[in-house]
Design an enzyme around this catalytic site. Structure first.
Site, PDB file in Angstrom:
ATOM      1  CD  GLU A  82      14.724 -10.968 -30.132  1.00  0.00           C
ATOM      2  OE1 GLU A  82      15.175 -11.874 -30.217  1.00  0.00           O
ATOM      3  OE2 GLU A  82      15.283  -9.588 -29.960  1.00  0.00           O
TER       4      GLU A  82
ATOM      5  CG  PHE B  54       7.927 -30.263 -18.919  1.00  0.00           C
ATOM      6  CD1 PHE B  54       8.449 -29.227 -18.330  1.00  0.00           C
ATOM      7  CD2 PHE B  54       6.785 -30.143 -19.393  1.00  0.00           C
ATOM      8  CE1 PHE B  54       8.033 -27.918 -18.398  1.00  0.00           C
ATOM      9  CE2 PHE B  54       6.136 -28.665 -19.177  1.00  0.00           C
ATOM     10  CZ  PHE B  54       6.646 -27.839 -18.849  1.00  0.00           C
TER      11      PHE B  54
ATOM     12  CG  ASP C 229      16.025  -7.684 -33.542  1.00  0.00           C
ATOM     13  OD1 ASP C 229      15.475  -8.799 -33.259  1.00  0.00           O
ATOM     14  OD2 ASP C 229      17.323  -7.442 -33.755  1.00  0.00           O
TER      15      ASP C 229
ATOM     16  CG  ASP D  68       3.275 -38.409 -17.995  1.00  0.00           C
ATOM     17  OD1 ASP D  68       4.167 -37.389 -17.794  1.00  0.00           O
ATOM     18  OD2 ASP D  68       3.207 -39.468 -17.371  1.00  0.00           O
TER      19      ASP D  68
ATOM     20  CG  ASP E 105      20.361   4.731 -23.154  1.00  0.00           C
ATOM     21  OD1 ASP E 105      20.504   5.994 -22.824  1.00  0.00           O
ATOM     22  OD2 ASP E 105      20.067   4.419 -24.549  1.00  0.00           O
TER      23      ASP E 105
ATOM     24  N   GLY F  76      10.074 -36.975 -21.230  1.00  0.00           N
ATOM     25  CA  GLY F  76       8.735 -37.212 -20.476  1.00  0.00           C
ATOM     26  C   GLY F  76       8.627 -36.807 -19.035  1.00  0.00           C
TER      27      GLY F  76
ATOM     28  CG  ASP G 196      24.466   1.814 -27.686  1.00  0.00           C
ATOM     29  OD1 ASP G 196      23.793   0.611 -28.084  1.00  0.00           O
ATOM     30  OD2 ASP G 196      24.493   2.546 -26.950  1.00  0.00           O
ATOM     31  CG  LEU G 197      21.368   4.515 -32.816  1.00  0.00           C
ATOM     32  CD1 LEU G 197      19.877   3.927 -33.010  1.00  0.00           C
ATOM     33  CD2 LEU G 197      21.774   5.567 -33.313  1.00  0.00           C
ATOM     34  CG  ASP G 198      24.010   9.246 -26.263  1.00  0.00           C
ATOM     35  OD1 ASP G 198      22.859   9.259 -25.386  1.00  0.00           O
ATOM     36  OD2 ASP G 198      25.099   9.615 -25.710  1.00  0.00           O
TER      37      ASP G 198
ATOM     38  CG  ASP H  14      22.744   1.291 -23.875  1.00  0.00           C
ATOM     39  OD1 ASP H  14      21.996   0.980 -25.080  1.00  0.00           O
ATOM     40  OD2 ASP H  14      23.172   2.360 -24.088  1.00  0.00           O
TER      41      ASP H  14
END
Length: 361
Positions: free
Chosen positions: A155, A196, A125, A298, A77, A194, A94-96, A88
């Site tokens: 997801e 970030f 999923d 911070d 796909d 710290g 793998d489904l077509d 894909d």
């Protein structure tokens, strides 16, 4: 996966890192693609799945060899994630979705499954490996069949906000997505000693760009240590992270079982009672107003007005990824003089709001 018989067919071998690149053409292979379901004895369906229903697989039984095989007369796909040039193919047969019988069988299964379970929604999923437009009609049929609005979350594992937004556009905004970019921001905030900048926690996240379609999370079964997508948030930052998704208005929060109950097999303890307190607050409250104090690299904070049982309350949150400190924050002028306590019990001295309805927290 788990086919009942093999079939001998022609297939092209594709490169692992580029699924559109041929390594070998028209190779004769033996593949596990025939599903006869002998144990069912035709109870639900007499349909026999064969290689015609699939695009490819990753194993040649004849040579006992793992390789990505695209079947003759089939193509991956196009409307999928661009990793490996085309993502894909992930695993198994793998489904077509261009084969009408495949689509018909999935519709038949979806109808049976929904009728049997009477469920309220779906977690889809690995959707970045499935045609982006496929679920549009399938989910529409499920909603009609069950005659209710379904909660749908997909997801799509990518830190790239642009990819998530593209998927939402392609899928007709019917599916909410897990905010994976936010998860990685939390991971970086918790594991960079710290360095970030806490003001940027929601930068380039789905929660910031499309909060109504964002499903927030801290960790899940895939991010655990030892899993394929390992990116575990350290224990010291868990309460911080959960406050950011449970005690703020935007996004639909989810709590990982392993954080709530622990994972004994991996020596992971539950986050603790404070997480249960946050869950109860989120579940029992309507978030009316929110003021952000994301003004320090911070130490950040925010205040909320919550409605609980038709009565309004103020809430103040403050957190850091480095050293301790304080921040002046206003809850609401109407709350001037009210006394506030630390819900987590760490600071025993109450705080009284000043005439502006604020205080140094």
């Amino acid at each position: 996966m788990g086919a009942d018989e093999t079939e001998t067919i022609e297939a092209d071998i594709k490169a692992e890192d580029n699924h559109l690149h041929n390594i070998e053409n028209n190779k004769t292979v033996e593949v596990w693609t025939k599903f006869t379901f002998p144990g069912r004895q035709g109870k639900y369906d007499n349909y026999i799945w064969t290689w015609h229903n699939f695009t490819g697989i990753d194993y040649d039984e004849r040579k006992n060899q793992e390789e990505i095989l695209e079947f003759e007369g089939h193509e991956w796909d196009e409307n999928v994630d661009s990793e490996n040039n085309n993502f894909d193919y992930l695993m198994g047969a793998d489904l077509d979705f261009t084969v009408s019988e495949t689509v018909e069988q999935l519709e038949k299964w979806g109808h049976w499954f929904s009728e049997m379970t009477k469920i309220d929604g779906f977690r889809l999923d690995a959707i970045k490996h499935i045609d982006f437009k496929y679920f549009d009609k399938w989910l529409e049929q499920r909603a009609k069949q069950l005659d209710k609005k379904l909660f749908i979350v997909g997801e799509y594992w990518s830190e790239d906000l642009g990819k998530l937004e593209h998927y939402l556009e392609q899928s007709g905004d019917k599916i909410q997505l897990f905010d994976v970019p936010l998860h990685f921001n939390l991971k970086e905030a918790s594991s960079t000693n710290g360095e970030f900048d806490m003001r940027t926690l929601f930068d380039n996240t789905l929660t910031a760009s499309q909060p109504e379609l964002s499903v927030t999370f801290v960790d899940n079964h895939d991010t655990q240590e030892g899993q394929a997508l390992q990116s575990w948030i350290p224990a010291w930052f868990k309460e911080h992270a959960y406050s950011l998704i449970l005690l703020r208005k935007k996004g639909t929060p989810t709590v990982f079982w392993g954080d709530l109950y622990g994972i004994p097999s991996h020596n992971v303890n539950p986050v603790g009672d404070n997480l249960r307190t946050m869950i109860a607050l989120r579940k029992g409250s309507e978030f009316l107003r929110e003021n952000d104090y994301f003004d320090h690299p911070d130490i950040i904070g925010w205040t909320n007005i919550l409605k609980i049982d038709n009565k309004e309350y103020g809430l103040s949150c403050i957190l850091t990824n480095k050293n301790g400190g304080s921040k002046y924050m206003i809850i609401d002028k109407a709350y001037a003089g009210k006394v506030y306590i630390d819900l987590f019990g760490r600071h025993e001295i109450p705080i009284t709001l000043d005439q502006n309805g604020g205080a140094e927290f």
